[in-house]
Design an enzyme around this catalytic site. Sequence first.
Site, short mmCIF file in Angstrom:
data_model
loop_
_atom_site.label_atom_id
_atom_site.label_comp_id
_atom_site.label_asym_id
_atom_site.label_seq_id
_atom_site.Cartn_x
_atom_site.Cartn_y
_atom_site.Cartn_z
N ASN A 238 13.30 -0.63 3.17
CA ASN A 238 12.01 -1.30 3.35
C ASN A 238 10.90 -0.31 3.09
OD1 ASN A 238 12.41 -4.17 4.58
ND2 ASN A 238 13.83 -2.88 5.74
N HIS A 239 9.71 -0.84 2.77
CA HIS A 239 8.54 0.01 2.62
C HIS A 239 7.95 0.25 4.00
CE1 HIS A 239 4.66 1.53 1.34
NE2 HIS A 239 5.14 1.63 0.11
N PRO A 240 7.57 1.50 4.33
CA PRO A 240 7.09 1.77 5.69
C PRO A 240 5.73 1.18 6.02
CG PRO A 240 6.89 3.73 4.31
CD PRO A 240 7.66 2.72 3.51
N TYR A 245 8.22 -6.07 2.07
CA TYR A 245 8.54 -5.25 0.91
C TYR A 245 9.84 -4.53 1.26
CZ TYR A 245 7.72 -2.02 -3.06
OH TYR A 245 7.81 -1.31 -4.23
#
Length: 400
Positions: A238-240, A245
């Site tokens: 995942n995007h932080p 996302y």
Amino acid sequence: MWQDKMNVEGGMTGRNTLQGLLVVSVEQAVAAPYCACKLADAGARVIKVERPEGDFARNYDRAARGESAYFVWLNRGKESIALDLKDSDDLALLRRMISAADVFIQNLAPGAAARLGIGSEALRAADPRLITLDISGYGEEGPYRDMKAYDLLIQAETGLAAITGHPAGPGRVGVSVCDIAAGMYGYMAVLEALLERAQSGGGKAIQVSLFDALADWMTVPLLHQVYGGRAPGRVGLNHPSIAPYGAYAAADGEVVVSIQNEREWLRFCSQVLQRPGLAADPRFADPSARVANRAALDAEIAAVWERLKRAEVVARLEAAQIAYGRVNSLADLAAHSQLRRAPVDTPAGELELVAPPARLVGEAVELGRVPALNAQGAALRREFARGNTQAANTPGEAAQ
């Protein structure tokens, strides 16, 4: 001189761009061989100097029909000579090769080249046109100077491992990113030095470390830590700082979806999830709210996707013009319709490598052969024999 060739009307293209350039590289493992490989791809003559038992990367694995996958990838287009640098005659031969070179690359332990009399300062004092590239783990100075450094160690030291992986624990990036980054920076710096030398006539001393290379890549999370007070957490695939996302599981496989703006968020809710009312939910009303409530958002998406086949998820994403990527296996990559390949000749026969990423429009991709250990040793010893004034003017059994 190679720099004079740059001024020929019409220039040079493709694998001939660096034709006439002589690179001598005392190298092993990944970072320095990666840099030298890129110079060879561009047409330079690269002499790879190996220890008598060979570059230890030759024995990393036997995956490529008995050859090391690492070695095949990194050493195409080079000539190989095995030298014992503790032997005075072999060291003298290396010095003669360097005296004819345009570029000298080495990734020995810090200080080792200087002790052998082939340190950058001494070499450039004798030949100011020479471009030298020293690649090390932590650099030529500082408290970590003499520490051994390998890719995974640098991933850990730079904090990359701390922000990679699942919340349960840190992870390793699955390829040698530190070595590759250092090799890339070395390659770029050598090209810049060659351009400058074409104007000034003078060479450069270049130093690149694995630590510095990865520290540069870590700039964004580092700025979050220094100025924001906290580092990005480990969030798996995942995007932080953006949601949604990341990877979500369909009934038969995962798909990564990326929502970059509110228009896409509205389409994602209405066309992909087929739940238009979700877009107005206060928990998900703006990007910050979606990140803060990621667990609840993930549950809402999972409730829809787990009932769908991956192909149906992909069809909905494409219809809504939402960016996505399948979570593929290496077998999937091997069969990928977008993957470009190029043949390379090796001691084990012809193999297919990934084609160089930079396409030269209208020009075919041609990779030089991967040399066996000391394949050009005898020819190079004759070419650079003491008193041979023709050395380096004509390649011996070049690895073309």
